[in-house]
Design an enzyme around this catalytic site. Structure first.
Site, PDB file in Angstrom:
ATOM      1  N   LYS A  89       1.028  -1.193  -0.159  1.00  0.00           N
ATOM      2  CA  LYS A  89      -0.095  -0.120   0.029  1.00  0.00           C
ATOM      3  C   LYS A  89       0.922   1.276  -0.045  1.00  0.00           C
ATOM      4  O   LYS A  89       1.955   1.447   0.126  1.00  0.00           O
ATOM      5  CB  LYS A  89      -0.971  -0.050   1.152  1.00  0.00           C
ATOM      6  CG  LYS A  89      -1.967  -1.260   1.237  1.00  0.00           C
ATOM      7  CD  LYS A  89      -2.924  -0.988   2.173  1.00  0.00           C
ATOM      8  CE  LYS A  89      -3.933  -2.172   2.102  1.00  0.00           C
ATOM      9  NZ  LYS A  89      -5.083  -1.869   3.148  1.00  0.00           N
ATOM     10  N   TYR A 143     -12.758  -2.298  -3.961  1.00  0.00           N
ATOM     11  CA  TYR A 143     -12.831  -2.305  -2.631  1.00  0.00           C
ATOM     12  C   TYR A 143     -14.650  -2.073  -2.531  1.00  0.00           C
ATOM     13  O   TYR A 143     -15.018  -1.684  -1.582  1.00  0.00           O
ATOM     14  CB  TYR A 143     -12.608  -1.174  -1.821  1.00  0.00           C
ATOM     15  CG  TYR A 143     -10.960  -1.379  -1.400  1.00  0.00           C
ATOM     16  CD1 TYR A 143     -10.555  -2.624  -0.490  1.00  0.00           C
ATOM     17  CD2 TYR A 143      -9.873  -0.681  -1.639  1.00  0.00           C
ATOM     18  CE1 TYR A 143      -9.241  -2.864   0.040  1.00  0.00           C
ATOM     19  CE2 TYR A 143      -8.634  -1.010  -1.247  1.00  0.00           C
ATOM     20  CZ  TYR A 143      -8.346  -2.101  -0.560  1.00  0.00           C
ATOM     21  OH  TYR A 143      -7.021  -2.436   0.012  1.00  0.00           O
ATOM     22  N   PHE A 162     -15.482   3.189   6.880  1.00  0.00           N
ATOM     23  CA  PHE A 162     -14.035   3.470   6.623  1.00  0.00           C
ATOM     24  C   PHE A 162     -14.104   3.446   5.033  1.00  0.00           C
ATOM     25  O   PHE A 162     -13.025   3.755   4.426  1.00  0.00           O
ATOM     26  CB  PHE A 162     -13.156   2.495   7.209  1.00  0.00           C
ATOM     27  CG  PHE A 162     -13.410   1.056   6.790  1.00  0.00           C
ATOM     28  CD1 PHE A 162     -12.902   0.407   5.671  1.00  0.00           C
ATOM     29  CD2 PHE A 162     -14.176   0.218   7.559  1.00  0.00           C
ATOM     30  CE1 PHE A 162     -13.175  -0.829   5.091  1.00  0.00           C
ATOM     31  CE2 PHE A 162     -14.364  -1.099   7.248  1.00  0.00           C
ATOM     32  CZ  PHE A 162     -14.031  -1.654   5.843  1.00  0.00           C
ATOM     33  N   ARG A 213      -2.498 -14.591   4.047  1.00  0.00           N
ATOM     34  CA  ARG A 213      -3.263 -14.124   5.196  1.00  0.00           C
ATOM     35  C   ARG A 213      -2.420 -14.129   6.395  1.00  0.00           C
ATOM     36  O   ARG A 213      -2.306 -13.220   7.394  1.00  0.00           O
ATOM     37  CB  ARG A 213      -4.570 -14.624   5.377  1.00  0.00           C
ATOM     38  CG  ARG A 213      -5.346 -14.194   4.170  1.00  0.00           C
ATOM     39  CD  ARG A 213      -6.009 -13.073   3.755  1.00  0.00           C
ATOM     40  NE  ARG A 213      -6.872 -12.513   4.881  1.00  0.00           N
ATOM     41  CZ  ARG A 213      -7.469 -11.573   4.835  1.00  0.00           C
ATOM     42  NH1 ARG A 213      -7.375 -10.589   3.760  1.00  0.00           N
ATOM     43  NH2 ARG A 213      -8.432 -11.025   5.837  1.00  0.00           N
ATOM     44  N   THR A 244      -5.526  -7.172  10.429  1.00  0.00           N
ATOM     45  CA  THR A 244      -5.709  -6.015   9.795  1.00  0.00           C
ATOM     46  C   THR A 244      -5.401  -4.975  10.542  1.00  0.00           C
ATOM     47  O   THR A 244      -4.495  -3.815  10.052  1.00  0.00           O
ATOM     48  CB  THR A 244      -7.407  -5.647   9.706  1.00  0.00           C
ATOM     49  OG1 THR A 244      -7.832  -6.780   8.782  1.00  0.00           O
ATOM     50  CG2 THR A 244      -7.572  -4.473   8.803  1.00  0.00           C
ATOM     51  N   ARG A 280       2.341  -6.949   8.688  1.00  0.00           N
ATOM     52  CA  ARG A 280       1.724  -5.548   9.414  1.00  0.00           C
ATOM     53  C   ARG A 280       2.253  -5.420  10.563  1.00  0.00           C
ATOM     54  O   ARG A 280       2.565  -4.003  10.962  1.00  0.00           O
ATOM     55  CB  ARG A 280       0.178  -6.066   9.342  1.00  0.00           C
ATOM     56  CG  ARG A 280      -0.391  -5.834   7.864  1.00  0.00           C
ATOM     57  CD  ARG A 280      -1.902  -6.343   8.084  1.00  0.00           C
ATOM     58  NE  ARG A 280      -2.664  -5.968   6.936  1.00  0.00           N
ATOM     59  CZ  ARG A 280      -3.710  -6.460   6.593  1.00  0.00           C
ATOM     60  NH1 ARG A 280      -4.128  -7.371   7.097  1.00  0.00           N
ATOM     61  NH2 ARG A 280      -4.170  -6.134   5.150  1.00  0.00           N
ATOM     62  N   ASN A 337      -2.061   0.085   6.817  1.00  0.00           N
ATOM     63  CA  ASN A 337      -1.577  -1.241   7.136  1.00  0.00           C
ATOM     64  C   ASN A 337      -0.883  -1.964   6.245  1.00  0.00           C
ATOM     65  O   ASN A 337      -0.554  -3.260   6.268  1.00  0.00           O
ATOM     66  CB  ASN A 337      -2.830  -1.914   7.747  1.00  0.00           C
ATOM     67  CG  ASN A 337      -3.763  -2.314   6.600  1.00  0.00           C
ATOM     68  OD1 ASN A 337      -3.769  -1.787   5.374  1.00  0.00           O
ATOM     69  ND2 ASN A 337      -4.790  -3.230   6.727  1.00  0.00           N
ATOM     70  N   HIS A 349      -2.287  -5.272   1.451  1.00  0.00           N
ATOM     71  CA  HIS A 349      -3.616  -5.852   1.219  1.00  0.00           C
ATOM     72  C   HIS A 349      -3.332  -7.261   0.786  1.00  0.00           C
ATOM     73  O   HIS A 349      -2.459  -7.666   0.071  1.00  0.00           O
ATOM     74  CB  HIS A 349      -4.487  -5.088   0.217  1.00  0.00           C
ATOM     75  CG  HIS A 349      -5.544  -6.127  -0.080  1.00  0.00           C
ATOM     76  ND1 HIS A 349      -6.743  -6.075   0.499  1.00  0.00           N
ATOM     77  CD2 HIS A 349      -5.664  -6.936  -1.334  1.00  0.00           C
ATOM     78  CE1 HIS A 349      -7.628  -6.858  -0.225  1.00  0.00           C
ATOM     79  NE2 HIS A 349      -6.987  -7.357  -1.326  1.00  0.00           N
ATOM     80  N   GLU A 358      -9.561 -10.264  -8.124  1.00  0.00           N
ATOM     81  CA  GLU A 358      -8.461  -9.418  -7.854  1.00  0.00           C
ATOM     82  C   GLU A 358      -7.239  -9.466  -8.674  1.00  0.00           C
ATOM     83  O   GLU A 358      -6.524  -8.510  -9.018  1.00  0.00           O
ATOM     84  CB  GLU A 358      -8.056  -9.359  -6.176  1.00  0.00           C
ATOM     85  CG  GLU A 358      -9.316  -8.820  -5.531  1.00  0.00           C
ATOM     86  CD  GLU A 358      -8.852  -8.833  -3.937  1.00  0.00           C
ATOM     87  OE1 GLU A 358      -7.547  -9.174  -3.580  1.00  0.00           O
ATOM     88  OE2 GLU A 358      -9.888  -8.309  -2.980  1.00  0.00           O
TER      89      GLU A 358
HETATM   90  P1  CMP Z   1      -7.398  -4.616   3.554  1.00  0.00           P
HETATM   91  O1  CMP Z   1      -6.869  -5.794   3.595  1.00  0.00           O
HETATM   92  O2  CMP Z   1      -6.923  -3.574   2.360  1.00  0.00           O
HETATM   93  O3  CMP Z   1      -9.034  -4.684   3.259  1.00  0.00           O
HETATM   94  C1  CMP Z   1     -10.030  -3.475   3.468  1.00  0.00           C
HETATM   95  C2  CMP Z   1      -9.107  -2.370   4.129  1.00  0.00           C
HETATM   96  O4  CMP Z   1      -9.933  -1.437   4.891  1.00  0.00           O
HETATM   97  C3  CMP Z   1      -8.399  -3.097   5.141  1.00  0.00           C
HETATM   98  O5  CMP Z   1      -7.260  -3.737   4.778  1.00  0.00           O
HETATM   99  C4  CMP Z   1      -8.044  -1.739   5.975  1.00  0.00           C
HETATM  100  O6  CMP Z   1      -6.708  -1.146   5.518  1.00  0.00           O
HETATM  101  C5  CMP Z   1      -9.103  -1.032   5.749  1.00  0.00           C
HETATM  102  N1  CMP Z   1     -10.100  -0.395   7.021  1.00  0.00           N
HETATM  103  C6  CMP Z   1     -10.039   0.908   7.497  1.00  0.00           C
HETATM  104  N2  CMP Z   1     -10.653   0.699   8.593  1.00  0.00           N
HETATM  105  C7  CMP Z   1     -11.009  -0.633   9.013  1.00  0.00           C
HETATM  106  C8  CMP Z   1     -12.057  -1.298   9.702  1.00  0.00           C
HETATM  107  N3  CMP Z   1     -12.582  -0.704  10.771  1.00  0.00           N
HETATM  108  N4  CMP Z   1     -12.278  -2.705   9.552  1.00  0.00           N
HETATM  109  C9  CMP Z   1     -11.641  -3.231   8.658  1.00  0.00           C
HETATM  110  N5  CMP Z   1     -10.752  -2.704   7.664  1.00  0.00           N
HETATM  111  C10 CMP Z   1     -10.506  -1.368   7.715  1.00  0.00           C
END
Ligand code: CMP
Length: 140
Positions: free
Chosen positions: A9, A49, A57, A85, A91, A102, A112, A115, A126
């Site tokens: 990211k 997304y 968010f 994962r 996350t 992470r 974070n 992805h 994807e």
């Molecule tokens: P990612 O794996 O890219 O998938 C969705 C993204 O939303 C997640 O990582 C986070 O970076 C972002 N995000 C921000 N806030 C939240 C939240 N409260 N819960 C889950 N994902 C979040």
């Protein structure tokens, strides 16, 4: 072998962590099948997304993902989706296990670092979002 998608990211690219994260993924047994540095448009980030479009968010997530270059990666190994994962961690880096990408490189739940696709079905969607079939290199 299974394919999955990762995105390093904008926070991690900006911080100069790309090379270390690639090394981490390779050490975890992933082969890079395709790679592309991208600057996502708002429409692209919203489409990628789309599953989160009703979440609170969503808007800041799209703003963040379009804020700078990101590195899209198609990665292959056995059980790639589940394994990636595990390797990237939770996350929220506060909840991520020691040694995960992470935990090492993320700043918070939004910034974070990386992805990863969360299911085989989403991985196929994807990977295709970023890479046409002909760009997926076959490795011997
Ligand atoms: P990612 O794996 O890219 O998938 C969705 C993204 O939303 C997640 O990582 C986070 O970076 C972002 N995000 C921000 N806030 C939240 C939240 N409260 N819960 C889950 N994902 C979040």
């Amino acid at each position: 072998m299974q394919l999955t998608l990762a995105i390093i990211k904008p926070d991690a690219v900006q911080a100069g962590h790309t090379g270390k994260i690639l090394a981490h993924l390779e050490a975890a047994g992933f082969q890079i099948r395709a790679v592309r540095l991208v600057r996502l448009s708002t429409a692209q980030a919203q489409a990628f997304y789309a599953v989160h479009r009703d979440r609170p968010f969503f808007k800041p997530l799209v703003a963040f993902m379009t804020s700078g270059p990101a590195l899209a990666l198609a990665l292959a190994r056995d059980n790639a989706v589940a394994h990636l994962r595990d390797v990237i961690g939770a996350t929220d880096p506060a909840d991520a296990k020691p040694g995960t990408v992470r935990k090492l490189y993320a700043q918070n739940k939004e910034r974070n670092a990386i992805h990863a696709s969360d299911s085989a079905e989403n991985a196929a969607r994807e990977v295709a979002f970023f890479f046409p079939e002909r760009e997926l290199v076959e490795l011997g």
